[in-house]
Design a protein around this motif. Structure first.
Motif, PDB file in Angstrom:
ATOM      1  N   UNK A 279       0.837  -1.204   0.000  1.00  0.00           N
ATOM      2  CA  UNK A 279       0.000   0.000   0.000  1.00  0.00           C
ATOM      3  C   UNK A 279       0.873   1.256   0.000  1.00  0.00           C
ATOM      4  N   UNK A 280       2.000   1.207   0.716  1.00  0.00           N
ATOM      5  CA  UNK A 280       2.902   2.359   0.788  1.00  0.00           C
ATOM      6  C   UNK A 280       3.800   2.474  -0.442  1.00  0.00           C
ATOM      7  N   UNK A 281       3.736   1.463  -1.302  1.00  0.00           N
ATOM      8  CA  UNK A 281       4.557   1.421  -2.516  1.00  0.00           C
ATOM      9  C   UNK A 281       6.043   1.431  -2.172  1.00  0.00           C
ATOM     10  N   UNK A 282       6.394   0.522  -1.267  1.00  0.00           N
ATOM     11  CA  UNK A 282       7.774   0.354  -0.814  1.00  0.00           C
ATOM     12  C   UNK A 282       8.114  -1.126  -0.811  1.00  0.00           C
ATOM     13  N   UNK A 283       9.385  -1.431  -0.708  1.00  0.00           N
ATOM     14  CA  UNK A 283       9.812  -2.790  -0.440  1.00  0.00           C
ATOM     15  C   UNK A 283       9.682  -3.038   1.062  1.00  0.00           C
ATOM     16  N   UNK A 284       9.204  -4.208   1.455  1.00  0.00           N
ATOM     17  CA  UNK A 284       8.953  -4.492   2.865  1.00  0.00           C
ATOM     18  C   UNK A 284      10.165  -4.234   3.764  1.00  0.00           C
ATOM     19  N   UNK A 285      11.396  -4.609   3.376  1.00  0.00           N
ATOM     20  CA  UNK A 285      12.540  -4.364   4.262  1.00  0.00           C
ATOM     21  C   UNK A 285      12.754  -2.886   4.586  1.00  0.00           C
ATOM     22  N   UNK A 286      12.265  -1.980   3.721  1.00  0.00           N
ATOM     23  CA  UNK A 286      12.446  -0.547   3.972  1.00  0.00           C
ATOM     24  C   UNK A 286      11.717  -0.094   5.227  1.00  0.00           C
ATOM     25  N   UNK A 287      10.663  -0.814   5.607  1.00  0.00           N
ATOM     26  CA  UNK A 287       9.899  -0.428   6.798  1.00  0.00           C
ATOM     27  C   UNK A 287      10.778  -0.480   8.033  1.00  0.00           C
ATOM     28  N   UNK A 288      11.698  -1.411   8.078  1.00  0.00           N
ATOM     29  CA  UNK A 288      12.540  -1.575   9.269  1.00  0.00           C
ATOM     30  C   UNK A 288      13.512  -0.420   9.480  1.00  0.00           C
ATOM     31  N   UNK A 289      13.672   0.410   8.484  1.00  0.00           N
ATOM     32  CA  UNK A 289      14.488   1.617   8.668  1.00  0.00           C
ATOM     33  C   UNK A 289      13.767   2.607   9.578  1.00  0.00           C
ATOM     34  N   UNK A 290      12.440   2.546   9.583  1.00  0.00           N
ATOM     35  CA  UNK A 290      11.625   3.501  10.334  1.00  0.00           C
ATOM     36  C   UNK A 290      11.000   2.904  11.588  1.00  0.00           C
ATOM     37  N   UNK A 291      10.743   1.608  11.552  1.00  0.00           N
ATOM     38  CA  UNK A 291      10.125   0.924  12.690  1.00  0.00           C
ATOM     39  C   UNK A 291      10.850  -0.399  12.901  1.00  0.00           C
ATOM     40  N   UNK A 292      11.234  -0.670  14.144  1.00  0.00           N
ATOM     41  CA  UNK A 292      12.068  -1.848  14.367  1.00  0.00           C
ATOM     42  C   UNK A 292      11.291  -3.158  14.386  1.00  0.00           C
ATOM     43  N   UNK A 293       9.947  -3.064  14.341  1.00  0.00           N
ATOM     44  CA  UNK A 293       9.143  -4.286  14.341  1.00  0.00           C
ATOM     45  C   UNK A 293       7.727  -3.978  13.875  1.00  0.00           C
ATOM     46  N   UNK A 294       7.002  -5.016  13.524  1.00  0.00           N
ATOM     47  CA  UNK A 294       5.574  -4.894  13.201  1.00  0.00           C
ATOM     48  C   UNK A 294       4.832  -4.303  14.381  1.00  0.00           C
ATOM     49  N   UNK A 295       5.182  -4.742  15.594  1.00  0.00           N
ATOM     50  CA  UNK A 295       4.485  -4.279  16.793  1.00  0.00           C
ATOM     51  C   UNK A 295       4.688  -2.783  17.026  1.00  0.00           C
ATOM     52  N   UNK A 296       5.896  -2.289  16.793  1.00  0.00           N
ATOM     53  CA  UNK A 296       6.139  -0.860  17.018  1.00  0.00           C
ATOM     54  C   UNK A 296       5.365  -0.007  16.020  1.00  0.00           C
ATOM     55  N   UNK A 297       5.220  -0.492  14.799  1.00  0.00           N
ATOM     56  CA  UNK A 297       4.426   0.221  13.796  1.00  0.00           C
ATOM     57  C   UNK A 297       2.957   0.241  14.196  1.00  0.00           C
ATOM     58  N   UNK A 298       2.434  -0.897  14.591  1.00  0.00           N
ATOM     59  CA  UNK A 298       1.036  -0.974  15.005  1.00  0.00           C
ATOM     60  C   UNK A 298       0.793  -0.131  16.256  1.00  0.00           C
ATOM     61  N   UNK A 299       1.726  -0.148  17.181  1.00  0.00           N
ATOM     62  CA  UNK A 299       1.587   0.670  18.387  1.00  0.00           C
ATOM     63  C   UNK A 299       1.427   2.143  18.029  1.00  0.00           C
TER      64      UNK A 299
END
Length: 212
Positions: free
Chosen positions: A52-72
């Motif tokens: 949805x963000x039009x990114x590669x999934x590994x790029x998310x970890x640059x901003x959030x260290x886990x799925x849980x931190x993003x959801x939080x």
């Protein structure tokens, strides 16, 4: 469907004022709010957020260290956004607005924010019962602040003699918030317009608070 969003408290939401990193982080959060609001906590995958963000999934970890931190972050922002939205509207009402009318304004503001304005708030409401406690701590703190807004509204109307004398004010508050929040589970804009939902919710709440 693009994620609805209101500005999160403490965030500069002017794209021109944001760095590329800040804009990317905002895209990830917007995407996570959209996925979480539709697929729920258990069904939210970082691969879906990345798509949805039009990114590669590994790029998310640059901003959030886990799925849980993003959801939080999404869960906190949704509740904080609601608190900010409703209190801002109430603060802008004329001083002479009576306390019962202020409750009706709060009903409308809550519903429109939940259903029309912010996917963050939709996500936080729909997933509050699914999220582990350690992820919900920040959100719970905001929920308590928001609950105090409604407590003050209802107590003021009671003190002004505008409510039924047999009401348990706490029970009334929880029933109102529970019914408003549950709307996110059943409302379908293709079947019922939001204006009609708002009017009927106001009518129900007004009748419940004032009719003997």
């Amino acid at each position: 469907m693009a994620a609805r969003r209101t500005p999160s408290p403490g965030v500069d939401n002017d794209p021109a004022a944001q760095s590329k990193s800040e804009r990317t982080r905002a895209r990830i959060l917007d995407a996570a709010a959209e996925v979480l609001s539709t697929k729920g906590y258990a069904g939210t995958r970082l691969t879906d957020v990345a798509r949805v963000a039009e990114l590669q999934a590994p790029a998310i970890y640059y901003y959030f260290d886990s799925r849980e931190s993003l959801i939080e972050e999404v869960m906190w922002a949704g509740t904080a956004d609601m608190l900010n939205h409703v209190t801002t509207i109430l603060d802008e009402l004329p001083e002479e607005t009576d306390s019962l009318e202020r409750i009706m304004v709060a009903v409308e503001s809550h519903l429109r924010h939940e259903l029309e304005i912010s996917a963050y708030t939709t996500a936080s409401i729909r997933n509050a019962g699914q999220i582990p406690d350690h992820i919900r701590k920040r959100q719970v703190a905001e929920e308590r602040k928001y609950g105090r807004v409604w407590r003050d509204l209802i107590h003021r109307a009671h003190e002004d003699g505008l409510l039924r004398h047999d009401l348990d004010l706490y029970v009334a508050q929880m029933l109102i918030l529970g019914s408003l929040n549950w709307t996110a589970e059943w409302w379908n804009p293709r079947k019922t317009g939001l204006d009609k939902v708002v009017r009927q919710a106001q009518s129900f709440v007004h009748g419940a608070l004032t009719s003997d």
